[in-house]
Design a protein around this motif. Structure first.
Motif, PDB file in Angstrom:
ATOM      1  N   MET A  91      80.160  54.640  57.593  1.00  0.00           N
ATOM      2  CA  MET A  91      79.014  53.766  57.336  1.00  0.00           C
ATOM      3  C   MET A  91      77.839  54.549  56.764  1.00  0.00           C
ATOM      4  O   MET A  91      77.159  54.092  55.842  1.00  0.00           O
ATOM      5  N   LEU A  92      77.605  55.744  57.291  1.00  0.00           N
ATOM      6  CA  LEU A  92      76.507  56.560  56.801  1.00  0.00           C
ATOM      7  C   LEU A  92      76.779  57.015  55.362  1.00  0.00           C
ATOM      8  O   LEU A  92      75.876  56.994  54.514  1.00  0.00           O
ATOM      9  N   THR A  93      78.016  57.417  55.082  1.00  0.00           N
ATOM     10  CA  THR A  93      78.376  57.811  53.716  1.00  0.00           C
ATOM     11  C   THR A  93      78.095  56.689  52.730  1.00  0.00           C
ATOM     12  O   THR A  93      77.495  56.908  51.664  1.00  0.00           O
ATOM     13  N   GLN A  94      78.511  55.483  53.089  1.00  0.00           N
ATOM     14  CA  GLN A  94      78.324  54.351  52.192  1.00  0.00           C
ATOM     15  C   GLN A  94      76.850  54.039  51.995  1.00  0.00           C
ATOM     16  O   GLN A  94      76.418  53.709  50.880  1.00  0.00           O
ATOM     17  N   ARG A  95      76.034  54.154  53.037  1.00  0.00           N
ATOM     18  CA  ARG A  95      74.620  53.839  52.897  1.00  0.00           C
ATOM     19  C   ARG A  95      73.918  54.876  52.013  1.00  0.00           C
ATOM     20  O   ARG A  95      73.065  54.528  51.203  1.00  0.00           O
ATOM     21  N   VAL A  96      74.285  56.149  52.161  1.00  0.00           N
ATOM     22  CA  VAL A  96      73.712  57.184  51.297  1.00  0.00           C
ATOM     23  C   VAL A  96      74.094  56.930  49.840  1.00  0.00           C
ATOM     24  O   VAL A  96      73.257  57.024  48.930  1.00  0.00           O
ATOM     25  N   LYS A  97      75.361  56.598  49.591  1.00  0.00           N
ATOM     26  CA  LYS A  97      75.797  56.290  48.226  1.00  0.00           C
ATOM     27  C   LYS A  97      75.012  55.114  47.657  1.00  0.00           C
ATOM     28  O   LYS A  97      74.580  55.138  46.498  1.00  0.00           O
TER      29      LYS A  97
ATOM     30  N   THR B  27      66.121  64.901  60.317  1.00  0.00           N
ATOM     31  CA  THR B  27      66.138  64.235  61.618  1.00  0.00           C
ATOM     32  C   THR B  27      65.214  63.025  61.584  1.00  0.00           C
ATOM     33  O   THR B  27      64.092  63.116  61.083  1.00  0.00           O
ATOM     34  N   ARG B  28      65.702  61.932  62.092  1.00  0.00           N
ATOM     35  CA  ARG B  28      64.892  60.723  62.225  1.00  0.00           C
ATOM     36  C   ARG B  28      65.152  60.104  63.588  1.00  0.00           C
ATOM     37  O   ARG B  28      66.297  60.060  64.061  1.00  0.00           O
ATOM     38  N   ALA B  29      64.098  59.613  64.218  1.00  0.00           N
ATOM     39  CA  ALA B  29      64.202  58.916  65.504  1.00  0.00           C
ATOM     40  C   ALA B  29      63.352  57.660  65.422  1.00  0.00           C
ATOM     41  O   ALA B  29      62.128  57.729  65.396  1.00  0.00           O
ATOM     42  N   THR B  30      64.007  56.516  65.357  1.00  0.00           N
ATOM     43  CA  THR B  30      63.321  55.237  65.209  1.00  0.00           C
ATOM     44  C   THR B  30      63.298  54.496  66.548  1.00  0.00           C
ATOM     45  O   THR B  30      64.352  54.301  67.159  1.00  0.00           O
ATOM     46  N   PRO B  31      62.133  54.084  67.027  1.00  0.00           N
ATOM     47  CA  PRO B  31      62.076  53.331  68.285  1.00  0.00           C
ATOM     48  C   PRO B  31      62.930  52.065  68.213  1.00  0.00           C
ATOM     49  O   PRO B  31      62.921  51.348  67.213  1.00  0.00           O
ATOM     50  N   ALA B  32      63.664  51.805  69.282  1.00  0.00           N
ATOM     51  CA  ALA B  32      64.507  50.610  69.345  1.00  0.00           C
ATOM     52  C   ALA B  32      63.674  49.414  69.797  1.00  0.00           C
ATOM     53  O   ALA B  32      62.859  49.544  70.710  1.00  0.00           O
ATOM     54  N   PRO B  33      63.871  48.244  69.190  1.00  0.00           N
ATOM     55  CA  PRO B  33      63.100  47.066  69.585  1.00  0.00           C
ATOM     56  C   PRO B  33      63.494  46.526  70.954  1.00  0.00           C
ATOM     57  O   PRO B  33      62.749  45.748  71.554  1.00  0.00           O
ATOM     58  N   SER B  34      64.662  46.925  71.453  1.00  0.00           N
ATOM     59  CA  SER B  34      65.094  46.495  72.781  1.00  0.00           C
ATOM     60  C   SER B  34      66.010  47.569  73.358  1.00  0.00           C
ATOM     61  O   SER B  34      66.650  48.321  72.631  1.00  0.00           O
TER      62      SER B  34
ATOM     63  N   LEU C 175      69.255  52.662  64.799  1.00  0.00           N
ATOM     64  CA  LEU C 175      70.097  53.608  64.078  1.00  0.00           C
ATOM     65  C   LEU C 175      70.230  53.233  62.602  1.00  0.00           C
ATOM     66  O   LEU C 175      70.306  54.105  61.738  1.00  0.00           O
ATOM     67  N   ALA C 176      70.232  51.940  62.319  1.00  0.00           N
ATOM     68  CA  ALA C 176      70.256  51.504  60.912  1.00  0.00           C
ATOM     69  C   ALA C 176      68.979  51.950  60.208  1.00  0.00           C
ATOM     70  O   ALA C 176      69.021  52.438  59.065  1.00  0.00           O
ATOM     71  N   ALA C 177      67.846  51.800  60.892  1.00  0.00           N
ATOM     72  CA  ALA C 177      66.569  52.200  60.305  1.00  0.00           C
ATOM     73  C   ALA C 177      66.512  53.718  60.112  1.00  0.00           C
ATOM     74  O   ALA C 177      66.012  54.206  59.085  1.00  0.00           O
ATOM     75  N   SER C 178      67.016  54.469  61.080  1.00  0.00           N
ATOM     76  CA  SER C 178      67.029  55.929  60.954  1.00  0.00           C
ATOM     77  C   SER C 178      67.924  56.370  59.806  1.00  0.00           C
ATOM     78  O   SER C 178      67.604  57.320  59.078  1.00  0.00           O
ATOM     79  N   THR C 179      69.050  55.687  59.635  1.00  0.00           N
ATOM     80  CA  THR C 179      69.958  56.014  58.532  1.00  0.00           C
ATOM     81  C   THR C 179      69.298  55.752  57.186  1.00  0.00           C
ATOM     82  O   THR C 179      69.385  56.580  56.265  1.00  0.00           O
ATOM     83  N   ASP C 180      68.619  54.633  57.052  1.00  0.00           N
ATOM     84  CA  ASP C 180      67.916  54.327  55.804  1.00  0.00           C
ATOM     85  C   ASP C 180      66.825  55.361  55.532  1.00  0.00           C
ATOM     86  O   ASP C 180      66.617  55.782  54.385  1.00  0.00           O
ATOM     87  N   ALA C 181      66.115  55.771  56.588  1.00  0.00           N
ATOM     88  CA  ALA C 181      65.039  56.742  56.421  1.00  0.00           C
ATOM     89  C   ALA C 181      65.582  58.096  55.972  1.00  0.00           C
ATOM     90  O   ALA C 181      65.015  58.748  55.082  1.00  0.00           O
ATOM     91  N   VAL C 182      66.695  58.529  56.564  1.00  0.00           N
ATOM     92  CA  VAL C 182      67.291  59.803  56.176  1.00  0.00           C
ATOM     93  C   VAL C 182      67.840  59.730  54.753  1.00  0.00           C
ATOM     94  O   VAL C 182      67.716  60.691  53.976  1.00  0.00           O
ATOM     95  N   ALA C 183      68.433  58.600  54.389  1.00  0.00           N
ATOM     96  CA  ALA C 183      68.931  58.441  53.016  1.00  0.00           C
ATOM     97  C   ALA C 183      67.784  58.572  52.014  1.00  0.00           C
ATOM     98  O   ALA C 183      67.930  59.196  50.954  1.00  0.00           O
ATOM     99  N   ALA C 184      66.619  58.003  52.353  1.00  0.00           N
ATOM    100  CA  ALA C 184      65.446  58.126  51.488  1.00  0.00           C
ATOM    101  C   ALA C 184      64.958  59.573  51.452  1.00  0.00           C
ATOM    102  O   ALA C 184      64.535  60.071  50.398  1.00  0.00           O
ATOM    103  N   ASP C 185      65.033  60.264  52.588  1.00  0.00           N
ATOM    104  CA  ASP C 185      64.636  61.673  52.642  1.00  0.00           C
ATOM    105  C   ASP C 185      65.548  62.529  51.756  1.00  0.00           C
ATOM    106  O   ASP C 185      65.089  63.455  51.080  1.00  0.00           O
ATOM    107  N   ILE C 186      66.838  62.233  51.786  1.00  0.00           N
ATOM    108  CA  ILE C 186      67.789  62.983  50.962  1.00  0.00           C
ATOM    109  C   ILE C 186      67.492  62.773  49.481  1.00  0.00           C
ATOM    110  O   ILE C 186      67.513  63.717  48.675  1.00  0.00           O
TER     111      ILE C 186
END
Length: 214
Positions: free
Chosen positions: A105-111, A174-181, A191-202
């Protein structure tokens, strides 16, 4: 057999004996567990990138290898840690799973993010001389609890860029996004938000690199 046992009148149960009573209980229990199919999560649709996130001019195309990481991330289980109680114990949500293993999933989001910027994204089988190659190694991908009602989606990875078998640069993100619940849905969103943030960082990191031969 199940229907017959469950329809017996109460006064008939003693005649059946203890074994029959246990059978009725077990059958009823099994029937009830069949209703819990679990919930599946993914990262959701990829939001459009901001206009400022453009493809690196010096890198019109890139090969993105499949992300690697701990064997625990090679399945669909959703992990969480109670850092305030025992940070060494990785636990799993009983009725919640990822749609695919987190590494895929992370590979696909980075792509997806790189392609949205205008880059031509290639797979490992498309690798050719002169096209930069990106490797990603995931160190941590977990829903971490810092308190009973406080948690965040933590992602830590290391990205390496190669060109013609030569290391161009390497950086950790490294990204740590607060969970809404404080539950599986909240962890999935974080984790979805952290993945998007790291993809943008890359993407931002790649824009600072020049792989052109001089």
């Amino acid at each position: 057999m199940t229907a017959y046992l469950l329809r017996l009148p109460i006064r008939s149960l003693p005649a059946l004996g203890a074994c029959a009573l246990v059978s009725v209980t077990l059958l009823a229990g099994c029937a009830s567990t069949k209703t819990h199919d679990g919930t599946t999560y993914d990262f959701g649709p990829s939001a459009p990138l901001q206009q400022a996130a453009a493809a690196p001019a010096a890198m019109p195309a890139i090969v993105v290898m499949d992300a690697t990481g701990p064997s625990a991330l090679e399945n669909e289980r959703m992990y969480y840690r109670l850092n305030y109680a025992d940070a060494l114990q990785a636990r799993t949500y009983a009725n919640s799973r990822w749609a695919g293993n987190p590494l895929q999933m992370l590979t696909q989001r980075v792509k997806t993010r790189l392609a949205q910027s205008g880059m031509k994204v290639l797979s490992a089988t498309d690798a050719s001389t002169g096209v930069p190659l990106l490797r990603v190694e995931v160190d941590d991908f977990v829903h971490a609890f810092t308190g009973a009602n406080q948690s965040e989606g933590q992602l830590t990875l290391r990205a390496s860029l190669f060109n013609d078998h030569r290391l161009v640069d390497q950086r950790s993100f490294t990204r740590a996004t607060p969970a809404p619940s404080a539950d599986a849905p909240g962890g999935a969103r974080a984790l979805a938000a952290s993945t998007d943030a790291v993809a943008a960082d890359i993407l931002a990191w790649l824009s600072t690199l020049d792989t052109r031969k001089r």
